[in-house]
Design a protein around this motif. Structure first.
Motif, PDB file in Angstrom:
ATOM      1  N   ARG A  97       0.812  -1.219   0.000  1.00  0.00           N
ATOM      2  CA  ARG A  97       0.000   0.000   0.000  1.00  0.00           C
ATOM      3  C   ARG A  97       0.843   1.266   0.000  1.00  0.00           C
ATOM      4  O   ARG A  97       0.308   2.372   0.076  1.00  0.00           O
ATOM      5  N   GLY A 139      -4.983  -3.378  -8.411  1.00  0.00           N
ATOM      6  CA  GLY A 139      -5.164  -4.429  -7.419  1.00  0.00           C
ATOM      7  C   GLY A 139      -4.333  -5.668  -7.711  1.00  0.00           C
ATOM      8  O   GLY A 139      -3.832  -6.323  -6.792  1.00  0.00           O
ATOM      9  N   GLN A 169      -0.661  -4.858  -6.788  1.00  0.00           N
ATOM     10  CA  GLN A 169      -0.532  -4.816  -5.329  1.00  0.00           C
ATOM     11  C   GLN A 169      -0.558  -6.226  -4.741  1.00  0.00           C
ATOM     12  O   GLN A 169       0.213  -6.549  -3.829  1.00  0.00           O
ATOM     13  N   GLY A 170      -1.448  -7.059  -5.271  1.00  0.00           N
ATOM     14  CA  GLY A 170      -1.493  -8.441  -4.811  1.00  0.00           C
ATOM     15  C   GLY A 170      -0.211  -9.192  -5.116  1.00  0.00           C
ATOM     16  O   GLY A 170       0.240 -10.026  -4.322  1.00  0.00           O
ATOM     17  N   GLN A 229      -7.919  -6.919   3.189  1.00  0.00           N
ATOM     18  CA  GLN A 229      -8.922  -6.068   2.552  1.00  0.00           C
ATOM     19  C   GLN A 229      -8.956  -4.685   3.195  1.00  0.00           C
ATOM     20  O   GLN A 229      -9.093  -3.668   2.510  1.00  0.00           O
ATOM     21  N   TYR A 259      -6.558  -2.709   0.556  1.00  0.00           N
ATOM     22  CA  TYR A 259      -7.569  -2.197  -0.368  1.00  0.00           C
ATOM     23  C   TYR A 259      -8.502  -1.180   0.280  1.00  0.00           C
ATOM     24  O   TYR A 259      -9.444  -0.726  -0.357  1.00  0.00           O
TER      25      TYR A 259
END
Length: 234
Positions: A46, A56, A59-60, A188, A192
């Protein structure tokens, strides 16, 4: 020796000094570090970096890369690959059971698709990057690496909760699954920035790990669990 105290039984059995095996009070620091790696990855991913779309997915991928120290700890420190179930003994049975689980999962997907249900896990990434590139990144990180981390998690909880036996027990698998679900919910929120209450539903992801871990428990081998996770996690 039946009527003697336990410490005399130990001495007569040839032990240099009587010891009584007890469950460790806390997880080993090494195991705790590995179990917390997904959270470290969430905080690292992040950071204010300009990710290309799909954001996403990248980032994952960063989060998954943070799991790489697990491989070095397994290779160069305790417990080693054999303790995690990565052996040739029972491998065929494990792979067959994993293949059966995969078949059941695919059949459930086909049935659910008739009712309009769909799992859009990597849909956005496939649209932006194409299926070949997504698969090339998925299998080594979300597939193999994550399933190895899962095997380590089961072994870590086994060493903590069931130190007296070599056989993985249900409580070890369930504890690892609960932790896996909690991690998904926290990721999450942290990575996110999802609201906390809706993110609690991701705890149910731990059920999938319990299903995968049941292969490890039933066959004493982790290869079938890896197969199942590589197929079902995509």
């Amino acid at each position: 020796m039946r009527g003697l105290p336990w410490h005399w039984n130990a001495r007569l059995a040839g032990h240099p000094w009587p010891t009584r095996e007890r469950a460790p009070r806390w997880l080993h620091a090494r195991d705790a570090f590995v179990l917390l790696l997904p959270l470290f990855g969430a905080f690292i991913a992040r950071w204010p970096v300009h990710y290309p779309p799909p954001v996403g997915f990248w980032q994952g991928l960063v989060l998954q890369c943070v799991l790489l120290p697990t491989l070095f700890i397994i290779q160069f420190a305790h417990p080693g690959w054999r303790a995690l179930g990565f052996t040739t003994r029972g491998m065929v049975q494990s792979l067959l059971l994993g293949a059966l689980y995969c078949l059941i999962y695919i059949l459930l997907l086909l049935v659910s698709s008739r009712y309009g249900l769909h799992t859009p896990h990597f849909d956005e990434a496939r649209r932006f990057l194409g299926t070949p590139l997504v698969l090339a990144l998925y299998f080594p990180f979300w597939g193999l690496l994550e399933s190895v981390w899962m095997a380590y998690a089961i072994a870590a909880f086994h060493g903590w909760l069931s130190p007296r036996g070599d056989q993985v027990r249900w409580r070890d698998v369930i504890a690892a699954g609960v932790w896996f679900g909690i991690l998904h919910a926290l990721v999450q929120v942290i990575l996110y920035r999802a609201p906390f209450l809706p993110s609690l539903s991701y705890v149910l992801v731990g059920v999938l790990m319990v299903v995968a871990g049941s292969i490890r428990k039933a066959t004493r081998n982790a290869w079938g669990m890896v197969l199942f996770w590589c197929v079902t996690n995509f």
